[in-house]
Design a protein around this motif. Sequence first.
Motif, PDB file in Angstrom:
ATOM      1  N   GLU A  32     -48.089 -12.169  17.659  1.00 45.84           N
ATOM      2  CA  GLU A  32     -47.104 -13.298  17.848  1.00 45.84           C
ATOM      3  C   GLU A  32     -47.843 -14.563  18.711  1.00 45.84           C
ATOM      4  O   GLU A  32     -47.474 -15.690  18.514  1.00 45.84           O
ATOM      5  CB  GLU A  32     -46.046 -12.588  18.924  1.00 45.84           C
ATOM      6  CG  GLU A  32     -45.096 -11.753  18.183  1.00 45.84           C
ATOM      7  CD  GLU A  32     -44.339 -10.984  19.367  1.00 45.84           C
ATOM      8  OE1 GLU A  32     -44.366 -11.259  20.445  1.00 45.84           O
ATOM      9  OE2 GLU A  32     -43.446 -10.356  18.785  1.00 45.84           O
ATOM     10  N   SER A  39     -34.396  -3.374  18.702  1.00 45.34           N
ATOM     11  CA  SER A  39     -34.871  -2.925  17.239  1.00 45.34           C
ATOM     12  C   SER A  39     -35.932  -1.996  17.519  1.00 45.34           C
ATOM     13  O   SER A  39     -35.824  -0.856  16.655  1.00 45.34           O
ATOM     14  CB  SER A  39     -35.413  -4.091  16.635  1.00 45.34           C
ATOM     15  OG  SER A  39     -36.396  -4.863  17.336  1.00 45.34           O
ATOM     16  N   ILE A  40     -36.862  -2.160  18.426  1.00 44.33           N
ATOM     17  CA  ILE A  40     -37.985  -0.915  18.477  1.00 44.33           C
ATOM     18  C   ILE A  40     -37.241   0.367  18.936  1.00 44.33           C
ATOM     19  O   ILE A  40     -37.869   1.484  18.259  1.00 44.33           O
ATOM     20  CB  ILE A  40     -38.843  -1.522  19.522  1.00 44.33           C
ATOM     21  CG1 ILE A  40     -39.808  -2.800  19.034  1.00 44.33           C
ATOM     22  CG2 ILE A  40     -39.950  -0.073  20.066  1.00 44.33           C
ATOM     23  CD1 ILE A  40     -40.823  -3.185  19.959  1.00 44.33           C
ATOM     24  N   LYS A  42     -35.864  -7.443  20.273  1.00 41.25           N
ATOM     25  CA  LYS A  42     -36.989  -6.763  20.052  1.00 41.25           C
ATOM     26  C   LYS A  42     -36.848  -5.436  20.691  1.00 41.25           C
ATOM     27  O   LYS A  42     -37.160  -4.453  20.192  1.00 41.25           O
ATOM     28  CB  LYS A  42     -38.175  -7.611  20.621  1.00 41.25           C
ATOM     29  CG  LYS A  42     -39.623  -6.964  20.416  1.00 41.25           C
ATOM     30  CD  LYS A  42     -40.755  -7.671  20.819  1.00 41.25           C
ATOM     31  CE  LYS A  42     -42.077  -6.852  20.366  1.00 41.25           C
ATOM     32  NZ  LYS A  42     -43.307  -7.745  20.723  1.00 41.25           N
ATOM     33  N   ASP A  87     -48.664  -6.523  18.012  1.00 41.08           N
ATOM     34  CA  ASP A  87     -47.387  -7.413  17.807  1.00 41.08           C
ATOM     35  C   ASP A  87     -47.600  -8.597  18.574  1.00 41.08           C
ATOM     36  O   ASP A  87     -47.304  -9.588  18.152  1.00 41.08           O
ATOM     37  CB  ASP A  87     -46.312  -6.366  17.885  1.00 41.08           C
ATOM     38  CG  ASP A  87     -45.895  -5.484  17.159  1.00 41.08           C
ATOM     39  OD1 ASP A  87     -46.524  -5.488  15.768  1.00 41.08           O
ATOM     40  OD2 ASP A  87     -45.305  -4.588  17.082  1.00 41.08           O
ATOM     41  N   TRP A  88     -48.009  -8.188  19.833  1.00 42.18           N
ATOM     42  CA  TRP A  88     -48.058  -9.182  20.735  1.00 42.18           C
ATOM     43  C   TRP A  88     -49.272 -10.410  20.388  1.00 42.18           C
ATOM     44  O   TRP A  88     -49.308 -11.332  20.467  1.00 42.18           O
ATOM     45  CB  TRP A  88     -48.316  -8.808  22.126  1.00 42.18           C
ATOM     46  CG  TRP A  88     -47.078  -8.425  22.835  1.00 42.18           C
ATOM     47  CD1 TRP A  88     -45.869  -8.950  22.881  1.00 42.18           C
ATOM     48  CD2 TRP A  88     -46.985  -7.309  23.600  1.00 42.18           C
ATOM     49  NE1 TRP A  88     -45.102  -8.221  23.525  1.00 42.18           N
ATOM     50  CE2 TRP A  88     -45.544  -7.201  23.958  1.00 42.18           C
ATOM     51  CE3 TRP A  88     -48.016  -6.209  24.206  1.00 42.18           C
ATOM     52  CZ2 TRP A  88     -45.156  -6.049  24.824  1.00 42.18           C
ATOM     53  CZ3 TRP A  88     -47.378  -5.447  24.884  1.00 42.18           C
ATOM     54  CH2 TRP A  88     -45.969  -5.140  25.336  1.00 42.18           C
ATOM     55  N   PRO A  99     -34.749 -13.137  21.987  1.00 38.50           N
ATOM     56  CA  PRO A  99     -35.587 -12.454  21.201  1.00 38.50           C
ATOM     57  C   PRO A  99     -36.211 -11.194  22.004  1.00 38.50           C
ATOM     58  O   PRO A  99     -36.375 -10.148  21.202  1.00 38.50           O
ATOM     59  CB  PRO A  99     -36.602 -13.474  21.022  1.00 38.50           C
ATOM     60  CG  PRO A  99     -36.106 -14.672  21.239  1.00 38.50           C
ATOM     61  CD  PRO A  99     -35.085 -14.601  22.489  1.00 38.50           C
ATOM     62  N   THR A 131     -30.979 -15.078  17.224  1.00 40.42           N
ATOM     63  CA  THR A 131     -31.555 -15.397  18.289  1.00 40.42           C
ATOM     64  C   THR A 131     -31.222 -16.833  19.087  1.00 40.42           C
ATOM     65  O   THR A 131     -31.623 -17.186  19.949  1.00 40.42           O
ATOM     66  CB  THR A 131     -33.053 -15.523  17.936  1.00 40.42           C
ATOM     67  OG1 THR A 131     -33.231 -16.816  16.919  1.00 40.42           O
ATOM     68  CG2 THR A 131     -33.630 -14.474  17.325  1.00 40.42           C
TER      69      THR A 131
END
Length: 228
Positions: free
Chosen positions: A115, A150-151, A147, A111-112, A143, A138
């Motif tokens: 991004e 949500s994770i 994140k 993911d990073w 953010p 946001t």
Amino acid sequence: MGLSVIEGFSKSLAMTVLSEVGDKTFFAAAILAMRHPRRLVLSGCLGALIVMTILSVLFGWTAPNLISRKWTHNIATVLFFGFGFWSLWEGFTAKVDTEDLAEVEAKLNADWSSEADGAKKNSKVDDDLKKQNRPFLTQFLSPIFIKAFSITFFGEWGDKSQIATIGLAADQNPFGVVLGGILGQALCTTAAVFGGKSLASQVSEKMVALSSGILFIVFGVQSLLSSV
């Protein structure tokens, strides 16, 4: 009422701590805290877990109003025994204690990377235009907080600990279950965020699984012997 609150609190606290230590969301909080401000990661992860705990308890609390108290008691007893033997099986058959850690770390690294690639492509875009195109939430929430939230939230949805909390709330005082669950989540999340990856990698998944299995079976025996 007082004793029922204490019983629900103690059971929920013990169950939450043993279920969450070494869990995927535990590892996720530890890894996120290494790359982002700890206060944002802690608030995001803990906020998600508190919401999940309250929703689970509400669901378990309403269950006796939908079906008979005897059925909810029996279902809770079966759940305790089922999760107990399941956890013991996981403990005895666990091959590598760091599999969950490696899996979560690989996913977050992917993911990073995506991004970072996106940030490079958009590096020449004007800052004002970025703010205008940002999602509504946001503009008011970080953010990183979103994140982490949500994770953790979607990682816990349908997890064994959530189902066990529903079963516990159906058979115990819901107020005590909420308090114990929130305190347990706060302890585990704080340890993950401030202990870092080193703490997560030292957690013995086998011992946690065996301990939680024994605890669930004890709950099951107690529920089986107690009256509705």
